[in-house]
Design a protein around this motif. Structure first.
Motif, PDB file in Angstrom:
ATOM      1  N   LEU A  35       0.821  -1.215   0.000  1.00 27.65           N
ATOM      2  CA  LEU A  35       0.000   0.000   0.000  1.00 27.65           C
ATOM      3  C   LEU A  35       0.854   1.264   0.000  1.00 27.65           C
ATOM      4  N   GLY A  36       1.767   1.378   0.958  1.00 29.99           N
ATOM      5  CA  GLY A  36       2.471   2.635   1.173  1.00 29.99           C
ATOM      6  C   GLY A  36       3.410   3.017   0.035  1.00 29.99           C
ATOM      7  N   ALA A  37       4.148   2.066  -0.513  1.00 28.94           N
ATOM      8  CA  ALA A  37       5.096   2.402  -1.580  1.00 28.94           C
ATOM      9  C   ALA A  37       4.353   2.932  -2.796  1.00 28.94           C
ATOM     10  N   ASP A  47       9.989   4.010   6.336  1.00 25.33           N
ATOM     11  CA  ASP A  47       9.759   2.619   6.742  1.00 25.33           C
ATOM     12  C   ASP A  47      10.851   2.231   7.728  1.00 25.33           C
ATOM     13  N   VAL A  48      10.512   1.304   8.620  1.00 27.05           N
ATOM     14  CA  VAL A  48      11.510   0.829   9.594  1.00 27.05           C
ATOM     15  C   VAL A  48      12.446  -0.204   8.963  1.00 27.05           C
ATOM     16  N   ASP A  49      12.088  -0.685   7.783  1.00 26.41           N
ATOM     17  CA  ASP A  49      12.864  -1.711   7.097  1.00 26.41           C
ATOM     18  C   ASP A  49      13.916  -1.025   6.205  1.00 26.41           C
ATOM     19  N   PHE A  87      -8.632   1.102  -1.041  1.00 25.76           N
ATOM     20  CA  PHE A  87      -9.343  -0.008  -1.696  1.00 25.76           C
ATOM     21  C   PHE A  87      -8.544  -0.607  -2.857  1.00 25.76           C
ATOM     22  N   LEU A  88      -7.259  -0.245  -2.965  1.00 20.36           N
ATOM     23  CA  LEU A  88      -6.511  -0.689  -4.145  1.00 20.36           C
ATOM     24  C   LEU A  88      -6.488  -2.216  -4.253  1.00 20.36           C
ATOM     25  N   ARG A  89      -6.427  -2.668  -5.505  1.00 20.52           N
ATOM     26  CA  ARG A  89      -6.261  -4.100  -5.771  1.00 20.52           C
ATOM     27  C   ARG A  89      -4.824  -4.325  -6.217  1.00 20.52           C
TER      28      ARG A  89
HETATM   29  N1  LIG Z   1      -1.969  -4.794   0.037  1.00 19.33           N
HETATM   30  C1  LIG Z   1      -3.150  -4.382  -0.352  1.00 19.33           C
HETATM   31  O1  LIG Z   1      -3.640  -4.721  -1.440  1.00 19.33           O
HETATM   32  C2  LIG Z   1      -3.957  -3.482   0.532  1.00 19.33           C
HETATM   33  C3  LIG Z   1      -5.118  -2.865   0.009  1.00 19.33           C
HETATM   34  C4  LIG Z   1      -5.873  -2.056   0.852  1.00 19.33           C
HETATM   35  C5  LIG Z   1      -5.516  -1.917   2.186  1.00 19.33           C
HETATM   36  N2  LIG Z   1      -4.420  -2.551   2.672  1.00 19.33           N
HETATM   37  C6  LIG Z   1      -4.080  -2.361   4.076  1.00 19.33           C
HETATM   38  O2  LIG Z   1      -2.930  -1.542   4.119  1.00 19.33           O
HETATM   39  C7  LIG Z   1      -2.125  -1.873   5.236  1.00 19.33           C
HETATM   40  C8  LIG Z   1      -0.708  -2.194   4.762  1.00 19.33           C
HETATM   41  O3  LIG Z   1      -0.780  -3.344   3.951  1.00 19.33           O
HETATM   42  P1  LIG Z   1       0.432  -3.790   3.033  1.00 19.33           P
HETATM   43  O4  LIG Z   1      -0.076  -4.882   2.165  1.00 19.33           O
HETATM   44  O5  LIG Z   1       1.066  -2.600   2.412  1.00 19.33           O
HETATM   45  O6  LIG Z   1       1.423  -4.380   4.151  1.00 19.33           O
HETATM   46  P2  LIG Z   1       2.992  -4.634   4.025  1.00 19.33           P
HETATM   47  O7  LIG Z   1       3.319  -5.634   5.069  1.00 19.33           O
HETATM   48  O8  LIG Z   1       3.363  -4.893   2.610  1.00 19.33           O
HETATM   49  O9  LIG Z   1       3.638  -3.236   4.419  1.00 19.33           O
HETATM   50  C9  LIG Z   1       3.648  -2.688   5.698  1.00 19.33           C
HETATM   51  C10 LIG Z   1       4.926  -1.871   5.850  1.00 19.33           C
HETATM   52  O10 LIG Z   1       4.876  -1.119   7.070  1.00 19.33           O
HETATM   53  C11 LIG Z   1       6.193  -1.066   7.585  1.00 19.33           C
HETATM   54  N3  LIG Z   1       6.138  -0.693   9.003  1.00 19.33           N
HETATM   55  C12 LIG Z   1       5.740  -1.443  10.071  1.00 19.33           C
HETATM   56  N4  LIG Z   1       5.839  -0.720  11.192  1.00 19.33           N
HETATM   57  C13 LIG Z   1       6.294   0.509  10.852  1.00 19.33           C
HETATM   58  C14 LIG Z   1       6.567   1.698  11.569  1.00 19.33           C
HETATM   59  N5  LIG Z   1       6.389   1.762  12.898  1.00 19.33           N
HETATM   60  N6  LIG Z   1       7.030   2.765  10.906  1.00 19.33           N
HETATM   61  C15 LIG Z   1       7.217   2.720   9.568  1.00 19.33           C
HETATM   62  N7  LIG Z   1       6.945   1.614   8.824  1.00 19.33           N
HETATM   63  C16 LIG Z   1       6.498   0.527   9.456  1.00 19.33           C
HETATM   64  C17 LIG Z   1       6.731  -2.450   7.327  1.00 19.33           C
HETATM   65  O11 LIG Z   1       8.143  -2.501   7.403  1.00 19.33           O
HETATM   66  C18 LIG Z   1       6.190  -2.706   5.924  1.00 19.33           C
HETATM   67  O12 LIG Z   1       7.106  -2.280   4.933  1.00 19.33           O
HETATM   68  C19 LIG Z   1      -2.838  -3.034   5.923  1.00 19.33           C
HETATM   69  O13 LIG Z   1      -3.663  -2.539   6.927  1.00 19.33           O
HETATM   70  C20 LIG Z   1      -3.674  -3.636   4.808  1.00 19.33           C
HETATM   71  O14 LIG Z   1      -4.783  -4.322   5.297  1.00 19.33           O
HETATM   72  C21 LIG Z   1      -3.628  -3.305   1.873  1.00 19.33           C
END
Ligand SMILES: NC(=O)c1ccc[n+]([C@@H]2O[C@H](COP(=O)([O-])OP(=O)(O)OC[C@H]3O[C@@H](n4cnc5c(N)ncnc54)[C@H](O)[C@@H]3O)[C@@H](O)[C@H]2O)c1
Length: 437
Positions: free
Chosen positions: A11-13, A30-32, A149-151
């Motif tokens: 999501l974030g990237a 990110d912490v990573d 809501f991204l896919r």
């Molecule tokens: N992946 C999807 O398709 C999608 C779609 C809609 C919503 N979401 C929601 O978005 C959220 C993230 O999902 P994702 O798939 O990106 O997860 P992900 O595990 O791929 O990414 C989460 C990131 O957060 C980082 N992180 C954790 N703690 C941190 C902190 N304290 N400070 C900074 N960074 C930190 C992690 O290192 C990781 O890179 C979830 O709640 C998920 O349900 C995901």
């Protein structure tokens, strides 16, 4: 605008790169450290179509920066929280430790008028709790919820031009300014006609949970129908076509198969059930337990089908598993039905050779013992049976004659109901799918 994005996963990237693509100045945290180094080099840490392009143009423009230092967000006025909310092992509830930690780390760097925008998927009530956490820490920043809501596979498009935007903002000081900021952040999408739903915090959180619960239910519904169809000689695909013509029902998400997976639907329905239990409303969403059970049963059904059609694992069965990602156009193997089928077949004693165009690295990281092939031909070579578990175009378009030449026995289980049975049978294949005669 100057925005920060905290959490650089799937999501974030994408969100960070898309915000920069829209013209905002973005600092993504990110912490990573390894992930941040990769992103800084313009390399997405996961497969997502369109992401490499917007990542490199945004980095080149200077509008997108990545850091591991939370202090670098100072100066940004809108802060998106996009960290993970995985399933906690015991109860199925969402693990909110990352959200809490991200907010706590952010608080010292917030300006008095800043907006904190929750994007992670959280149980209803979380936003209110986080708003109180801000207040208790002495911050006057406003917390809002803007679920995502991204896919995966379409994440860039969905972020730039979503079906809708949901802005959850509490009444009171900061309400109008927060809405103005959200409208400014998403000005391009809104000008392009994307509808906006302005609501309160609880509704915004629930919109996301309810949407995923509905989608999961639709998939499990058609999979339950496929079980009935199979026992009665009916055809679930024709059934789906016929009911899908009813616009109240709609054809999408009515493809019977091995079921849903990934980092969202499975954990989100479990977290919803756990939250409803906490609220004393477990009965209201008790059906989600059944949705989950039907979904997991599909994986077992596919494993058993492969073993039966292949003549049993005790015969030294070699299986070509086509797909490991939870869906095509993604490398995500979190709670992947395809990966579960591969591992289930190994556990049953079969020799498995798997192939996925993008997800082999992710799968092998989790399960180094999994045997993978370099390409689809190598996976099929000498196999007694093939099972198609992720509907990548490369698999859907396979030529049955060529596949037959590679395999020891012409047997295929189509666990996504995407192949043309007549075509495969015409080439001498023993073809089997779910809920189709
Ligand atoms: N992946 C999807 O398709 C999608 C779609 C809609 C919503 N979401 C929601 O978005 C959220 C993230 O999902 P994702 O798939 O990106 O997860 P992900 O595990 O791929 O990414 C989460 C990131 O957060 C980082 N992180 C954790 N703690 C941190 C902190 N304290 N400070 C900074 N960074 C930190 C992690 O290192 C990781 O890179 C979830 O709640 C998920 O349900 C995901």
């Amino acid at each position: 605008m100057r925005v920060s994005v905290i959490g650089c996963g799937y999501l974030g990237a994408v969100h960070a790169a898309a915000m920069a693509d829209l013209g905002h100045d973005v600092i993504a945290v990110d912490v990573d450290a390894e992930k941040i180094a990769t992103l800084r080099a313009g390399l997405p840490p996961f497969f997502e179509p369109g992401l490499p392009e917007i990542l490199s143009t945004s980095l080149a423009s200077g509008r997108l920066n990545f850091t591991t230092e939370m202090a670098d967000v100072a100066g940004a006025t809108v802060h998106f929280i996009a960290v993970g909310t995985p399933q906690s092992d015991a109860s199925g509830a969402a693990d909110l430790r990352f959200v809490d930690a991200a907010l706590d780390a952010l608080i010292p760097h917030l300006g008095p008028q800043d907006i904190v925008v929750g994007k992670s998927t959280v149980p209803v009530g979380t936003a209110e709790r986080l708003a109180e956490r801000l207040l208790t820490a002495g911050s006057t920043a406003t917390l809002v919820w803007n679920p995502e809501f991204l896919r995966e596979g379409f994440a860039v498009k969905d972020t730039l031009a979503p079906d809708r935007l949901v802005f959850g903002v509490a009444q009171g000081t900061g309400h109008d300014a927060a809405l103005r900021a959200l409208h400014e952040v998403y000005a391009t999408a809104i000008a392009g006609g994307v509808p906006v739903v302005e609501t309160d915090l609880a509704t915004a959180e629930l919109v996301k949970t309810a949407a995923n619960a509905f989608l999961a239910t639709k998939i499990s519904f058609i999979n339950a129908m496929s079980e009935i169809a199979e026992a009665t000689g009916a055809n679930v695909t024709e059934l789906a076509d016929a009911i899908g013509y009813d616009t109240r029902i709609g054809r999408r998400f009515l493809n019977a198969g091995v079921g849903f997976g990934g980092g969202c639907l499975p954990k989100d329905i479990r977290a919803f059930s756990a939250r409803a239990e906490e609220l004393g409303l477990g009965d209201s969403v008790a059906f989600l337990g059944e949705v989950d059970a039907i979904n997991l049963r599909q994986r077992q059904r596919v494993i058993e089908r492969v073993l039966t059609e292949g003549g049993g694992a005790e015969t030294g069965l070699t299986v070509a598993v086509l797909g490991l990602a939870f869906k095509p156009h993604s490398d995500d193997v979190r709670d992947s039905p395809a990966l579960d089928v591969a591992l289930g077949l190994v556990a049953a004693g079969a020799t498995v050779v798997a192939y996925d165009p993008e997800a082999m690295g992710a799968a092998q990281k989790r399960f180094p013992e999994l045997v993978v092939a370099k390409n689809v031909d190598q996976a099929l070579l000498g196999a007694d049976i093939a099972v198609l578990v992720t509907e990548w175009p490369e698999f859907v378009e396979l030529d049955p004659r060529r596949v037959g030449d590679l395999m020891t026995h012409k047997r295929i289980v189509d666990a996504r109901n995407v192949l043309n049975p007549a075509q495969w049978r015409a080439e001498g294949f023993h073809y089997s799918s779910l809920g189709r005669p």
